[in-house]
Write a protein that holds these residues in place. Structure first.
Motif, PDB file in Angstrom:
ATOM      1  N   GLU A 151      -6.426  -7.923  -2.494  1.00 17.57           N
ATOM      2  CA  GLU A 151      -6.882  -6.560  -2.192  1.00 17.57           C
ATOM      3  C   GLU A 151      -8.212  -6.591  -1.424  1.00 17.57           C
ATOM      4  O   GLU A 151      -8.390  -5.858  -0.444  1.00 17.57           O
ATOM      5  CB  GLU A 151      -7.022  -5.760  -3.502  1.00 17.57           C
ATOM      6  N   LEU A 211      -7.692  -7.633   2.140  1.00 14.77           N
ATOM      7  CA  LEU A 211      -7.077  -6.540   2.903  1.00 14.77           C
ATOM      8  C   LEU A 211      -8.125  -5.489   3.254  1.00 14.77           C
ATOM      9  O   LEU A 211      -8.211  -5.041   4.400  1.00 14.77           O
ATOM     10  CB  LEU A 211      -5.970  -5.919   2.037  1.00 14.77           C
ATOM     11  N   ARG A 212      -8.936  -5.114   2.259  1.00 18.60           N
ATOM     12  CA  ARG A 212      -9.923  -4.046   2.457  1.00 18.60           C
ATOM     13  C   ARG A 212     -11.050  -4.483   3.381  1.00 18.60           C
ATOM     14  O   ARG A 212     -11.467  -3.743   4.262  1.00 18.60           O
ATOM     15  CB  ARG A 212     -10.526  -3.664   1.096  1.00 18.60           C
ATOM     16  N   ARG A 272       3.520   1.415   5.683  1.00 14.52           N
ATOM     17  CA  ARG A 272       2.784   0.750   4.603  1.00 14.52           C
ATOM     18  C   ARG A 272       2.463  -0.680   5.027  1.00 14.52           C
ATOM     19  O   ARG A 272       3.088  -1.203   5.950  1.00 14.52           O
ATOM     20  CB  ARG A 272       3.641   0.658   3.328  1.00 14.52           C
ATOM     21  N   ASN A 303       3.903  -4.949   8.201  1.00 16.44           N
ATOM     22  CA  ASN A 303       4.089  -3.513   7.941  1.00 16.44           C
ATOM     23  C   ASN A 303       5.481  -3.316   7.365  1.00 16.44           C
ATOM     24  O   ASN A 303       6.428  -4.054   7.663  1.00 16.44           O
ATOM     25  CB  ASN A 303       3.923  -2.705   9.229  1.00 16.44           C
ATOM     26  N   ILE A 348       0.071   4.601   5.202  1.00 19.78           N
ATOM     27  CA  ILE A 348      -1.257   4.684   5.834  1.00 19.78           C
ATOM     28  C   ILE A 348      -1.118   5.498   7.124  1.00 19.78           C
ATOM     29  O   ILE A 348      -0.294   5.170   7.994  1.00 19.78           O
ATOM     30  CB  ILE A 348      -1.796   3.270   6.146  1.00 19.78           C
ATOM     31  N   THR A 407       0.837  -1.213   0.000  1.00 18.84           N
ATOM     32  CA  THR A 407       0.000   0.000   0.000  1.00 18.84           C
ATOM     33  C   THR A 407       0.865   1.253   0.000  1.00 18.84           C
ATOM     34  O   THR A 407       2.066   1.201   0.284  1.00 18.84           O
ATOM     35  CB  THR A 407      -0.899   0.051   1.249  1.00 18.84           C
ATOM     36  N   GLU A 408       0.207   2.371  -0.276  1.00 15.01           N
ATOM     37  CA  GLU A 408       0.821   3.677  -0.004  1.00 15.01           C
ATOM     38  C   GLU A 408       0.901   3.822   1.521  1.00 15.01           C
ATOM     39  O   GLU A 408       0.235   3.070   2.254  1.00 15.01           O
ATOM     40  CB  GLU A 408      -0.062   4.803  -0.575  1.00 15.01           C
ATOM     41  N   LYS A 461       2.111  -3.571  -7.214  1.00 12.56           N
ATOM     42  CA  LYS A 461       1.817  -5.018  -7.189  1.00 12.56           C
ATOM     43  C   LYS A 461       2.932  -5.681  -7.958  1.00 12.56           C
ATOM     44  O   LYS A 461       3.407  -5.116  -8.950  1.00 12.56           O
ATOM     45  CB  LYS A 461       0.516  -5.322  -7.927  1.00 12.56           C
ATOM     46  N   PHE A 503      -7.024   3.016   2.260  1.00 10.58           N
ATOM     47  CA  PHE A 503      -5.654   2.891   1.734  1.00 10.58           C
ATOM     48  C   PHE A 503      -5.680   2.790   0.214  1.00 10.58           C
ATOM     49  O   PHE A 503      -6.704   2.444  -0.382  1.00 10.58           O
ATOM     50  CB  PHE A 503      -4.940   1.663   2.339  1.00 10.58           C
ATOM     51  N   GLN A 504      -4.554   3.119  -0.387  1.00  3.44           N
ATOM     52  CA  GLN A 504      -4.357   2.971  -1.834  1.00  3.44           C
ATOM     53  C   GLN A 504      -3.275   1.924  -2.056  1.00  3.44           C
ATOM     54  O   GLN A 504      -2.329   1.847  -1.270  1.00  3.44           O
ATOM     55  CB  GLN A 504      -3.831   4.279  -2.460  1.00  3.44           C
ATOM     56  N   ILE A 505      -3.407   1.166  -3.146  1.00  2.88           N
ATOM     57  CA  ILE A 505      -2.328   0.224  -3.492  1.00  2.88           C
ATOM     58  C   ILE A 505      -1.240   1.015  -4.227  1.00  2.88           C
ATOM     59  O   ILE A 505      -1.530   1.744  -5.178  1.00  2.88           O
ATOM     60  CB  ILE A 505      -2.847  -0.891  -4.423  1.00  2.88           C
TER      61      ILE A 505
END
Ligand code: FAD
Length: 362
Positions: free
Chosen positions: A297, A300-301, A267, A263, A243, A240-241, A315, A310-312
Motif C-alpha cells: 500500500e 502504491l501511495r 481500478r 489496471n 479511481i 483499489t476502489e 486484500k 485512492f481507497q483499498i
C-alpha cells in the motif's frame, strides 16, 4: 461458481483417469485428455470446491517474464531452459487468447518492467536487450519483444514488453468448468488422502474412506502438495476502489517479477513482495501478511500512484506451488501416475501447455 457442479454425484468408482485438483492445471488436463479420448471416463477430485485454488485468487496476468526475470532465469536454469519456459508461456497465452479469450475477457496489453531505483541496473539490462530479443525471436517471439523507454508519469526508466495480456481468472476458471461439464467430466468434492497400486489399476483413497479405482492418476494439487519437492509460496495482493480518470493502463512488473501491477478497468491491482519475508510466506495458511500488505500500500501511495487519491477495496492472499529447481514440469511418479504441480506465478500461461504435454504421456 454454480454449486450444481459439486453436488454429490453417483460416482462410477472406476475411471480411466482421475485428477486431483480443480485449478487451471487439473481442468486443462481433463479437457485435453477428453479431447484425445472422447469416450474416456474422467473424474476430478477437489477438497475445497476450487475456492482455495491459486487459480481463483490469481491476479490475471497472462505473462511470459520481464527482462530481469528472464536474466535471472538464465542464471538459475541456464539459457536453453529459460528460453524453453518463455516459449511455453507464449504458447499458453496464444492458446488462451484463441480458445478462451472471449469467455475470460482476455485483452492483449503492453507490459512494462519498471526500474524504480538505482539498485536495479537499468543500463545493465539495456545492454543485454539485443541478446534477449534475438534469443526470444529464435523461439517464435516478435523481433523486438523488449524495448527501453521512459515512463513519463513516474519519470523513471522502463522496458516495454510486447506480447502479454490480461484476463479475468474467475471467468477463465468458470469457462474451464463449463467445458468440463459439457464433455461429461465428473467432479467429486473430497480430500484426496492416498493411492495404492493394484494389479491392473490404482486405488484412490478419499476422505471418509471412499475408494475409487482408476487406470491413471494425475496429481494437480499445486501449493497444497505435501511433498519435499514442492514448497507452498503465499502471494499477497490488493485492489483499489475505482479511481477517477486513472492514467495507468496495462501490466507492470518490477524486481525480477516479484512485484506486479495492472489496471482492472478503472481500478489498480497490485501484488507481490514475497521476497521481503520468504520464510513467513512459505505456508499454506491463507492469512494476510500485514507487513507485506502495508508495504504494497505504501509503495502504491508514495511511488506508483503519487498524488492520486485512492481507497483499498480488497486484500487477499493465495498459495502458489514452487518446485525446488524452480521449473514447473510434468513428473512421472510411477506407472500411470503423474504429478503436474509447481506452476509458481506462471500457471495462467503454463498450465494449458504442460497439461497437453502430460496428456501426450497418457
Ligand atoms: C495471489 C496470486 C496471484 C497470482 N497471479 C498470477 C498471475 O497473474 N499470472 C499467473 O500466471 N499466475 C499467477 N499466479 C499463479 C497461478 O495462480 C498458479 O500458478 C495457478 O493457478 C496454478 O494452478 P493449479 O491448478 O496448478 O493449482 P491451484 O489453482 O492451486 O489448484 C490446486 C487445487 O488442488 C486442490 N487440492 C489440493 N490438495 C488436495 C487434496 N489433498 N485433495 C483434494 N484436492 C486438493 C485445491 O483445493 C485446489 O483447488 C498467482 C497465484 C496467486 C496465489
Amino acid at each position: 461458481m454454480a454449486w450444481s457442479f459439486w453436488q454429490i454425484q453417483e460416482l462410477n468408482k472406476n475411471y480411466d483417469l482421475t485428477i486431483v485438483g480443480a485449478g487451471f492445471t487439473g481442468l486443462h488436463t481433463a479437457i485435453a485428455f477428453k479431447r484425445k479420448y472422447p469416450k474416456a471416463s474422467v473424474l476430478i477430485v477437489d477438497q475445497g470446491l476450487g475456492v482455495n485454488a491459486a487459480s481463483n485468487r490469481n491476479a490475471g496476468f497472462a505473462c511470459f517474464g520481464s527482462p530481469t526475470e528472464l536474466l535471472a532465469n538464465y542464471q538459475h536454469l541456464g539459457r536453453d531452459a529459460a528460453l524453453t519456459m518463455a516459449q511455453k508461456r507464449r504458447e499458453g497465452i496464444e492458446f488462451l487468447a484463441h480458445t478462451y479469450g472471449k469467455a475470460c475477457d482476455y485483452v492483449p496489453v503492453t507490459s512494462h518492467e519498471l526500474f524504480l531505483d538505482a539498485k536495479h541496473d537499468f543500463e545493465h539490462v539495456v545492454s543485454e536487450l539485443k541478446l534477449l530479443n534475438a534469443d526470444l525471436k529464435s523461439v517464435g517471439f516478435a523481433t523486438e519483444t523488449f524495448k527501453p523507454s521512459l515512463n513519463a508519469q513516474l519519470e523513471i526508466n522502463q522496458i516495454e514488453i510486447c506480447g502479454e495480456g490480461q484476463l479475468n481468472p474467475a471467468k477463465l476458471h468458470n469457462a474451464l468448468l463449463d467445458n468440463c461439464r459439457a464433455v461429461g467430466i465428473q467432479f467429486c468434492n473430497a480430500k484426496f488422502i492416498d493411492h495404492q497400486l493394484l494389479q491392473d489399476d490404482i486405488a484412490v483413497e478419499l476422505e471418509g474412506g471412499m475408494i475409487i479405482k482408476t487406470t491413471a492418476l494425475v496429481l494437480a494439487t499445486n501449493g497444497f502438495s505435501n511433498t519435499t519437492n514442492i514448497k507452498p509460496a503465499r502471494a499477497q495482493v490488493l485492489i483499489t476502489e475505482p479511481i477517477y480518470n486513472l492514467q495507468l493502463e496495462g501490466n507492470y512488473h518490477f524486481d525480477k517479477g516479484y512485484y506486479y501491477l495492472r489496471n482492472v478497468g478503472d481500478r489498480v491491482l497490485f501484488g507481490g513482495g514475497r521476497n521481503l519475508d520468504f520464510e513467513t510466506e512459505t505456508t499454506t495458511d491463507l492469512s494476510l501478511n500485514e507487513f507485506i500488505q502495508s508495504h504494497l500500500e505504501n509503495l502504491l501511495r508514495n511511488k506508483l500512484l503519487q498524488n492520486v487519491p485512492f481507497q483499498i477495496a480488497h486484500k487477499w492472499a493465495g498459495i502458489m506451488g514452487i518446485r525446488q529447481d524452480g521449473t514447473p514440469k510434468v513428473e512421472v511418479l510411477g506407472n500411470h501416475i503423474f504429478r503436474i504441480e509447481g506452476m509458481s506465478g506462471m500457471g495462467v500461461a503454463l498450465s494449458p501447455v504442460l497439461a497437453q504435454e502430460l496428456v501426450e504421456l497418457l
